[in-house]
Scaffold this motif. Structure first.
Motif, short mmCIF file in Angstrom:
data_model
loop_
_atom_site.label_atom_id
_atom_site.label_comp_id
_atom_site.label_asym_id
_atom_site.label_seq_id
_atom_site.Cartn_x
_atom_site.Cartn_y
_atom_site.Cartn_z
N LEU A 160 -4.00 -18.89 -21.56
CA LEU A 160 -4.22 -19.68 -22.77
C LEU A 160 -3.80 -18.91 -24.03
N THR A 161 -3.92 -17.59 -23.99
CA THR A 161 -3.43 -16.79 -25.11
C THR A 161 -1.92 -16.93 -25.24
N SER B 162 -1.30 -20.36 -26.80
CA SER B 162 -1.67 -20.49 -28.22
C SER B 162 -0.68 -19.80 -29.14
N TYR B 163 0.01 -18.77 -28.66
CA TYR B 163 1.00 -18.08 -29.49
C TYR B 163 2.39 -18.69 -29.37
N PRO C 204 1.22 -23.65 -29.95
CA PRO C 204 -0.20 -23.96 -30.12
C PRO C 204 -0.57 -25.41 -29.80
N ASP C 205 0.30 -26.34 -30.12
CA ASP C 205 -0.01 -27.76 -29.88
C ASP C 205 0.02 -28.13 -28.40
N ALA D 61 -0.79 -25.70 -25.85
CA ALA D 61 -1.23 -24.43 -25.28
C ALA D 61 -1.58 -24.54 -23.81
N HIS D 62 -2.25 -25.63 -23.41
CA HIS D 62 -2.65 -25.76 -22.01
C HIS D 62 -1.44 -25.96 -21.10
N THR E 37 -7.77 -16.24 -36.28
CA THR E 37 -7.39 -16.68 -34.93
C THR E 37 -6.19 -15.89 -34.40
N ARG F 63 3.76 -12.54 -33.03
CA ARG F 63 3.41 -13.66 -32.16
C ARG F 63 4.11 -13.52 -30.80
N ASP G 182 -11.50 -23.20 -22.31
CA ASP G 182 -11.53 -22.66 -23.66
C ASP G 182 -11.41 -21.14 -23.58
#
Length: 421
Positions: free
Chosen positions: A114-115, A118-119, A122-123, A125-126, A257, A277, A341
């Motif tokens: 997930l990290t 998110s980098y 982000p939209d 991420a999953h 964040t 990033r 999460d």
């Protein structure tokens, strides 16, 4: 004395890895994970006591690493503390350690995936996390030597990015050494909770111990690789944390964040933020690669003893990897990464891994001097430190972690009853 290569027998892994390879795998598991994923939530919990929390996490990690290294040299087999607990304390404690490791590190895998997401995007991420898990599972399937080479490249990139961040933060006009002052605004419990969250970042040396069947001369290689990897990581984390704190302060760090990217922006070098990033995504990929490697080896060991489905004990005849265990772990992690999460995953992971190391320290206590026993104070402080930090974690992490351990213990008891019947 070199340990005979077990690859001559069926169902065994092959000793490919040198000291350097093992160190790199350990670094790949640790470098970046805490800086990019755990530093901000730890600052939120510990406030101005963040540096004290890091020192506590380092002290507990050192005890754990020392105990694990002595045990790994004595029992150079896949499985880590699952093997040590079973051999030194009894079957149940080995099983409990293995179960805690598998559930805790599965959560770690999801957090790292997930990290990455998110980098990178982000939209989505999953979705990115899911793809990352699938891709790295395929890399691990191709053999541990390929994974080691990829980890080398990842570690080199991440260290270069972190060096740039440190240089920018410490030479910028926004640097304020007053932010390094250690306070007690969060209280003792907050500092302990922050230390428990930061421990997530220092637990990567477990991957070295779980590779006991795949390193050359394990009695020498494993202790040396564990101490070297942990020592390098401690220095890197301390320098990066001090640099980011000097720019953002404890409050700014707690609400960030993407703390390293925010730090370089605050230091006046916004152009470096995209590079950071990318470095964060690469670091998380390195941790994910090594995590999948370690969890699959403990799964292999537990499957051999039929604590998990025995079908997972298979070793690929060409690649000499536990291919079914790797596919099973990759599948579970991919599903979790698509729904979980990241901050909750870090807390849950820390609880499971701290329990795992409590068993490791208790096992090290039983070693004799002839077996390479560490100084008595080391396993005592290690066991106590692990338990204190585990139960200082956020209440949701403790409750879910305790429930998962209870489910595992119940499954063990049911299996024993059925075996007698």
């Amino acid at each position: 004395m070199n340990t005979p290569n077990p690859s001559a027998g069926p169902g065994r892994l092959k000793r490919h890895l040198s000291v350097f390879d093992a160190v790199v795998i350990g670094l790949g598991s640790m470098i970046g994970a805490g800086i990019f994923a755990a530093l901000a939530p730890a600052a939120a919990a510990g406030g101005s006591g963040l540096l004290l929390a890091m020192a506590l996490a380092v002290a507990v990690a050192h005890c754990n690493a020392t105990s694990s290294a002595r045990l790994a040299a004595r029992y150079p087999r896949s499985g880590g503390t699952y093997v040590y607990g079973r051999e030194r304390l009894g079957d149940f404690w080995g099983y409990l350690a293995g179960w805690a490791f598998v559930i805790g590190k599965t959560a770690s895998c999801a957090a790292m995936a997930l990290t990455v997401g998110s980098y990178v995007w982000p939209d989505q991420a999953h979705a990115v996390a899911f793809v990352a898990v699938v891709a790295l599972t395929a890399v691990n399937y191709g053999g541990v030597r390929k994974a080691a080479w990829l980890t080398r490249a990842i570690v080199a990139v991440v260290l270069a990015v972190l060096a740039a961040v440190v240089a920018v933060c410490l030479t910028g006009t926004a640097t304020d050494a007053a932010h390094w002052a250690v306070g007690t605004d969060a209280g003792g419990h907050g500092v302990l909770q922050a230390a428990g969250l930061l421990f997530f970042a220092f637990a990567g040396y477990a991957r070295i111990a779980t590779l006991g069947e795949e390193v050359r001369d394990p009695a020498r290689t494993i202790p040396l690789a564990i101490s070297t990897a942990l020592g390098i990581t401690m220095v890197v984390y301390a320098v990066v944390a001090l640099s980011v704190l000097a720019v953002l302060g404890p409050g700014g760090l707690a609400h960030s964040t993407a703390p390293l990217a925010d730090a370089v922006r605050a230091a006046g070098v916004s152009a470096l933020a995209p590079v950071v990033r990318v470095g964060a995504a690469v670091a998380a990929l390195g941790s994910l690669l090594a995590l999948i490697l370690g969890v699959s080896r403990t799964t292999l060991a537990m499957a051999r003893d039929r604590h998990l489905p025995h079908v997972l004990a298979a070793v690929h005849p060409r690649f000499h990897v536990p291919h079914r265990a790797e596919l099973a772990v990759g599948t579970v992690v991919a599903v979790i990464a698509a729904t979980a999460d990241v901050r909750g995953a870090i807390g849950f992971s820390s609880f499971g891994v701290l329990v795992y190391y409590a068993v490791a320290n208790a096992s090290a206590w039983t070693l004799t001097r002839e077996e390479g026993r560490p100084p008595r104070i080391v396993p005592v402080l290690g066991t106590a430190g692990c338990l204190v930090l585990a139960f200082a974690l956020p209440s949701a992490s403790v409750l879910w972690g305790a429930a998962a351990l209870a489910i595992g213990a119940a499954a063990y008891g049911a299996r024993r009853v059925l075996a007698r019947g």
